[in-house]
Scaffold this motif. Structure first.
Motif, PDB file in Angstrom:
ATOM      1  N   ILE A   6       0.834  -1.206   0.000  1.00  0.00           N
ATOM      2  CA  ILE A   6       0.000   0.000   0.000  1.00  0.00           C
ATOM      3  C   ILE A   6       0.868   1.254   0.000  1.00  0.00           C
ATOM      4  N   VAL A  60      -8.742   4.170  -1.696  1.00  0.00           N
ATOM      5  CA  VAL A  60      -8.306   2.780  -1.841  1.00  0.00           C
ATOM      6  C   VAL A  60      -9.208   1.906  -0.982  1.00  0.00           C
ATOM      7  N   SER A  61      -9.747   0.856  -1.599  1.00  0.00           N
ATOM      8  CA  SER A  61     -10.605  -0.093  -0.893  1.00  0.00           C
ATOM      9  C   SER A  61      -9.970  -1.469  -0.970  1.00  0.00           C
ATOM     10  N   ALA A  62      -9.755  -2.117   0.182  1.00  0.00           N
ATOM     11  CA  ALA A  62      -9.107  -3.425   0.236  1.00  0.00           C
ATOM     12  C   ALA A  62     -10.121  -4.516   0.550  1.00  0.00           C
ATOM     13  N   CYS A 122      -5.254   2.715   3.423  1.00  0.00           N
ATOM     14  CA  CYS A 122      -6.550   2.374   2.821  1.00  0.00           C
ATOM     15  C   CYS A 122      -7.650   3.258   3.404  1.00  0.00           C
ATOM     16  N   ASP A 123      -8.648   3.516   2.594  1.00  0.00           N
ATOM     17  CA  ASP A 123      -9.806   4.293   3.051  1.00  0.00           C
ATOM     18  C   ASP A 123     -10.959   3.389   3.458  1.00  0.00           C
ATOM     19  N   LEU A 150     -11.770  -0.924   4.202  1.00  0.00           N
ATOM     20  CA  LEU A 150     -11.254  -2.288   4.329  1.00  0.00           C
ATOM     21  C   LEU A 150     -12.404  -3.199   4.714  1.00  0.00           C
TER      22      LEU A 150
END
Length: 479
Positions: free
Chosen positions: A111, A124-126, A142-143, A145
């Protein structure tokens, strides 16, 4: 609103206690249209108006730590792909428990590389496995998760779709989601946290209600990964939302519930040594087929897949050797052994040493003297062979694989319904095996994913952590 979203990731679960090394040849790599074709939800109405840009995705069966050159090449490819124009968001399709030789926090490194090229503005989506880890670095980068909510994992694709949908909706809504992380100092093997049984079933059953609250987007519980010796390996709860207070409350509540249940986690099946499991399976009146999990060398969690301990114990049983009991051992990874018998006609006598070449712990390679029962091509195991010794069929594979599907047994001429005892390198039984088993036990066998965590030589875990340390304490202050 037209959006441009990249898709990328490296997906593997790595045991740092396994001598196996995961290299390029162990991975299935997809790019371009083949990568987009993995995701059936691209045609859904919520995904319309989005330009989905495939970068690269590498995925492997769990194994040992990844060779640095392999990881570095995929990371460089991701960075290069993200350098091609601007993006509104990134869907990061990862496992969360990848280890790379000589490094710690591989997903945190990934990341960081992603952010170095896209900058701080894109979201960012995980999408992750619940046996992954949420390090501070991964959380910060990340934004959004989310992770699976079932074990065994029957919601893998649902989770990826949820991560993508949450990302699209957040971008259309505007602004940044609020997020909260609570680390829960618990480290347990997955076989003690199956959502088939309590307390994990009840813990994960709380998520839909919490997720439905005003101001909450998603809530997720990570069990963490017990077979890697890194500081980030611990339980975690992450909540994301549009309201800061509701998001923090969701994380605190789930974190407390996870912690409160810590003494209730137990193995999903009766356990014992391999000999104790065989005693139960061979006892008069035992249900058939009786499954035994050779759990310490489970390739589905990162085991080398060639420890011979459990097979040796089966071959020591006279009733199996003389054929009065029909049994299966699935399996041993040994391409050399397969090559040594593959030129022979089925039905030929064979004498071949197998196993113990990667994970050399005792008893090491075993001499198998019997009959070549079957040869087949398996999409997971490559060329595979069945060697019959008395009543026992021993499966040998050219590639590491997990015998979790009944079709894999049938390829080698075995219908498990007609077998007395099936020993398989696995942890909790995957759905098809669970349905097929009349009864089963979890054998606490040696290997790189030993279920007895007290036997593992941890050096880098953040301590104290339950149950290794009884003085572990929960801090509900969210990040």
């Amino acid at each position: 609103m037209s959006l441009r979203i990249a898709i990328c990731g490296v997906h593997i679960e790595s045991s740092t206690f396994s001598p196996h090394l995961s290299g390029t040849a162990d991975f299935e790599v997809t790019r371009g249209q083949a990568l987009l074709a993995r995701y059936g939800w691209l045609a859904e109405p919520w995904a319309a108006g989005v330009e989905w840009v495939p970068i690269v995705h590498a995925r492997a069966l769990p194994g040992g730590a990844v060779e640095p050159a392999a990881y570095d090449a995929w990371r460089a490819e991701i960075v290069e792909g993200l350098s091609d124009g601007t993006f509104d968001g990134v869907l990061l399709d990862i496992h969360g428990a990848m280890s790379v030789v000589g490094r710690q926090d591989a997903e945190g490194d990934l990341i960081t590389a992603v952010r170095s090229v896209i900058g701080p503005e894109p979201l960012v989506s995980a999408a992750m496995d619940l046996h992954g880890n949420v390090s501070p670095t991964l959380f910060a980068g990340c934004d959004l998760l989310t992770c699976y909510r079932t074990a065994p994992h029957v919601d893998v694709w649902e989770t990826r779709e949820r991560a993508a949908r949450n990302l699209v909706e957040a971008l259309r809504r505007g602004g940044r989601p609020h997020k909260a992380l609570v680390h829960v100092p618990i480290l347990l093997p997955g076989e003690m946290t199956s959502t088939r049984v309590e307390p994990a079933r009840g813990l994960y059953a709380r998520i839909p209600e919490i997720e439905a609250r005003p101001g909450v987007i998603d809530a997720a519980v990570w069990i963490g990964f017990a077979w890697a010796d890194e500081p980030r390996c611990t339980g975690a709860v992450v909540a994301t939302g549009t309201d800061a207070a509701a998001t923090e409350q969701a994380a605190r509540e789930l974190g407390q519930a996870f912690w409160d249940a810590r003494d209730d986690f137990a193995f999903v099946a009766p356990t014992g040594s391999m000999d104790e499991c065989l005693d139960a399976a061979l006892k008069d009146g035992s249900a058939r087929p009786y499954f035994i999990s050779d759990s310490g060398d489970n390739p589905g969690a990162g085991g080398a897949d060639d420890v011979t301990y459990a097979l040796e114990r089966m071959l020591a049983r006279p009733e199996i050797r003389d054929g009065s009991v029909r049994a299966v051992y699935a399996s041993l990874y040994d391409p050399e052994a397969v090559a040594a018998v593959s030129h022979l006609p089925v039905g030929s006598p064979v004498s071949v040493r197998a196993g113990g070449r990667v994970d050399t712990r005792p008893p090491g390679p075993l001499l198998l003297e019997g009959t070549l029962e079957a040869l087949a091509d398996d999409p997971d195991g490559g060329l595979v062979a069945g060697v019959r010794i008395g009543g026992l069929s021993v499966f040998l594979t050219s590639r590491r694989m997990q015998y979790r599907l009944l079709e894999s047994y049938r390829r080698l001429g075995v219908d498990v319904a007609e077998v007395d005892v099936v020993a398989v390198k696995i942890g909790y039984l995957e759905p098809e095996l669970f349905e097929a088993a009349a009864d089963w036990m979890l054998a606490l066998t040696p290997g790189g994913v030993d279920q007895d965590l007290h036997r593992l030589p941890y050096r880098n875990l953040k301590r104290p952590i339950f149950p290794l340390d009884q003085d572990a304490a929960l801090d509900l202050s969210p990040r």
